[in-house]
Scaffold this active site. Structure first.
Site, PDB file in Angstrom:
ATOM      1  N   ASN A 103      48.153  37.278  40.110  1.00 10.00           N
ATOM      2  CA  ASN A 103      48.006  38.737  40.327  1.00 10.00           C
ATOM      3  C   ASN A 103      47.757  39.045  41.802  1.00 10.00           C
ATOM      4  O   ASN A 103      47.147  38.137  42.449  1.00 10.00           O
ATOM      5  CB  ASN A 103      46.865  39.204  39.460  1.00 10.00           C
ATOM      6  CG  ASN A 103      46.896  39.105  37.908  1.00 10.00           C
ATOM      7  OD1 ASN A 103      47.944  39.055  37.266  1.00 10.00           O
ATOM      8  ND2 ASN A 103      45.654  38.836  37.094  1.00 10.00           N
ATOM      9  N   VAL A 104      48.026  40.275  42.090  1.00  6.11           N
ATOM     10  CA  VAL A 104      47.924  40.430  43.512  1.00  6.11           C
ATOM     11  C   VAL A 104      46.760  41.524  43.553  1.00  6.11           C
ATOM     12  O   VAL A 104      46.553  42.128  44.796  1.00  6.11           O
ATOM     13  CB  VAL A 104      49.267  41.075  44.164  1.00  6.11           C
ATOM     14  CG1 VAL A 104      50.420  40.157  43.972  1.00  6.11           C
ATOM     15  CG2 VAL A 104      49.515  42.483  43.363  1.00  6.11           C
ATOM     16  N   ASP A 105      45.915  41.782  42.447  1.00  5.96           N
ATOM     17  CA  ASP A 105      44.910  42.990  42.615  1.00  5.96           C
ATOM     18  C   ASP A 105      43.535  42.669  43.056  1.00  5.96           C
ATOM     19  O   ASP A 105      42.719  43.550  43.150  1.00  5.96           O
ATOM     20  CB  ASP A 105      44.868  43.388  41.228  1.00  5.96           C
ATOM     21  CG  ASP A 105      44.450  42.344  40.484  1.00  5.96           C
ATOM     22  OD1 ASP A 105      43.801  41.357  40.427  1.00  5.96           O
ATOM     23  OD2 ASP A 105      44.826  42.548  39.029  1.00  5.96           O
ATOM     24  N   HIS A 146      50.731  34.778  44.481  1.00  7.03           N
ATOM     25  CA  HIS A 146      51.634  35.655  44.882  1.00  7.03           C
ATOM     26  C   HIS A 146      51.274  36.637  45.993  1.00  7.03           C
ATOM     27  O   HIS A 146      52.050  37.846  46.293  1.00  7.03           O
ATOM     28  CB  HIS A 146      52.245  36.561  43.826  1.00  7.03           C
ATOM     29  CG  HIS A 146      52.839  35.614  42.719  1.00  7.03           C
ATOM     30  ND1 HIS A 146      53.096  36.070  41.392  1.00  7.03           N
ATOM     31  CD2 HIS A 146      53.532  34.231  42.738  1.00  7.03           C
ATOM     32  CE1 HIS A 146      53.749  35.070  40.566  1.00  7.03           C
ATOM     33  NE2 HIS A 146      53.914  34.214  41.553  1.00  7.03           N
ATOM     34  N   CYS A 189      54.456  41.673  58.883  1.00  7.73           N
ATOM     35  CA  CYS A 189      55.834  41.950  59.688  1.00  7.73           C
ATOM     36  C   CYS A 189      57.034  40.995  59.171  1.00  7.73           C
ATOM     37  O   CYS A 189      56.559  39.620  59.462  1.00  7.73           O
ATOM     38  CB  CYS A 189      55.888  42.232  61.092  1.00  7.73           C
ATOM     39  SG  CYS A 189      57.372  42.294  61.777  1.00  7.73           S
ATOM     40  N   ASN A 209      46.899  33.698  25.500  1.00  5.03           N
ATOM     41  CA  ASN A 209      47.562  34.730  26.006  1.00  5.03           C
ATOM     42  C   ASN A 209      47.907  35.648  24.517  1.00  5.03           C
ATOM     43  O   ASN A 209      48.071  35.048  23.721  1.00  5.03           O
ATOM     44  CB  ASN A 209      49.059  34.296  26.473  1.00  5.03           C
ATOM     45  CG  ASN A 209      49.917  35.353  27.155  1.00  5.03           C
ATOM     46  OD1 ASN A 209      49.222  36.266  28.015  1.00  5.03           O
ATOM     47  ND2 ASN A 209      51.157  35.590  26.618  1.00  5.03           N
ATOM     48  N   ARG A 210      48.232  36.928  24.872  1.00  4.52           N
ATOM     49  CA  ARG A 210      48.729  37.661  23.727  1.00  4.52           C
ATOM     50  C   ARG A 210      50.409  37.585  23.803  1.00  4.52           C
ATOM     51  O   ARG A 210      50.988  38.130  24.584  1.00  4.52           O
ATOM     52  CB  ARG A 210      48.483  39.041  23.917  1.00  4.52           C
ATOM     53  CG  ARG A 210      46.913  39.546  23.641  1.00  4.52           C
ATOM     54  CD  ARG A 210      46.878  39.145  22.051  1.00  4.52           C
ATOM     55  NE  ARG A 210      47.241  40.430  21.156  1.00  4.52           N
ATOM     56  CZ  ARG A 210      48.445  40.139  20.353  1.00  4.52           C
ATOM     57  NH1 ARG A 210      48.821  38.845  20.261  1.00  4.52           N
ATOM     58  NH2 ARG A 210      48.986  41.031  19.583  1.00  4.52           N
TER      59      ARG A 210
HETATM   60 ZN   LIG Z   1      56.717  42.406  64.213  1.00  7.16          ZN
END
Ligand SMILES: [Zn+2]
Length: 288
Positions: free
Chosen positions: A115-117, A132, A140, A259-260
């Site tokens: 997750n990225v949260d 991730h 950049c 997991n579901r």
């Molecule tokens: Zn740059």
């Protein structure tokens, strides 16, 4: 001696496992007294208002690929316009019972998250690895410079006052797992480049992109140092997560999968529990 619970083969994807609690007890026995590394996915954050691309109850949505992002300036402007509105939704999201229970769970030495949260961090988990990347940083693609998403916002906001006002007038927005929101017309949005002229991109690993090697190496080392692996809320569809399950299983370590719905790692699991992750982590917290 542990009771053998028959394998759960649901008639349809959303049917819950009637023996989930019995399986959670077995998982608790397995994890007790061991050092545990957790591997988490989108299913952990759905209760915090961040949707899952692949959950059994999710609407079908296609995540953006790196190729699309690199492909055209129009696509990037469209993406950033949506991110401009969506990232603060993610920024204001709060941890739920699953994050909180995991943060307090005895034996957990680290959390590898897809997750990225940043919700594990907000919940107080230690040693969190954002496999991730996360939504709060921008990079950049030319010079590699990074800046916080907050800083970019202060640059974009004055350039896009009219855009924000136009969209805000429409009410609630649908937000995706990568802080994207669903809006059609973004032609009046203004995006900026890096000072070097390079393209700015959220510091998130997109579909079609590889996880940076040092991050992968650190994740493997976290798995190697732990005595058991607990995966929560991930269908392990992408190799970036599945390889850690394979690694732990190959080393003969217990693997608990919660997991579901089905996961690609089910065959490697010592115990697989098909149930809500908040329920599972709260129960495991009691058992450990
Ligand atoms: Zn740059």
């Amino acid at each position: 001696m542990r009771t053998v619970i028959p394998a759960w083969e649901p008639a349809h994807a959303t049917e819950p496992d009637p023996d989930a609690d019995e399986r959670l007890s077995a998982a608790g026995e397995l994890l007790a007294g061991r050092s545990i590394v957790a591997l988490t996915g989108a299913g952990v954050s759905t209760a915090s208002g961040i949707p899952d691309y692949r959950g059994p109850d999710s609407p079908r949505r296609t995540p953006m690929t790196l190729q699309q992002f690199l492909g055209s300036p129009e696509f990037r402007r469209h993406y950033w316009a949506r991110n401009h509105l969506g990232w603060r939704h993610m920024d204001s999201a709060l941890p739920n019972d699953a994050h909180r229970a995991l943060a307090r769970m005895p034996g957990v030495t680290g959390v590898i998250t897809q997750n990225v949260d940043l919700l594990h961090l907000k919940a107080g988990s230690a040693n969190v690895l954002d496999l991730h990347g996360n939504y709060a940083r921008v990079r950049c693609l030319s010079c590699g410079a990074t800046m916080s998403r907050h800083r970019l916002h202060t640059i974009l906001e004055p350039l896009n006052a009219g855009f924000t006002a136009r969209i805000a007038g429409r009410g609630a927005l649908e937000v995706a797992p990568d802080a994207d929101v669903v809006i059609a017309d973004t032609t009046d949005f203004t995006m900026v480049d890096c000072d070097c002229g390079g393209v700015l991109k959220p510091d998130i690993v997109y579909f079609g992109e590889s996880v940076p090697k040092p991050v992968v190496a650190r994740a493997f080392s976290m798995v190697e140092q732990a005595e058991a692996l607990l995966t929560l809320g991930t269908s392990l569809t992408v190799m970036s997560g599945l390889r850690f399950v394979r690694h732990a299983a190959k080393a003969g370590k217990p693997v608990v999968i919660v997991n579901r719905g089905a996961t690609r790692g089910d065959q490697l699991a010592t115990v697989k529990v098909d149930c809500d992750v908040a329920h599972a982590t709260t129960r495991l917290l009691e058992l450990l």
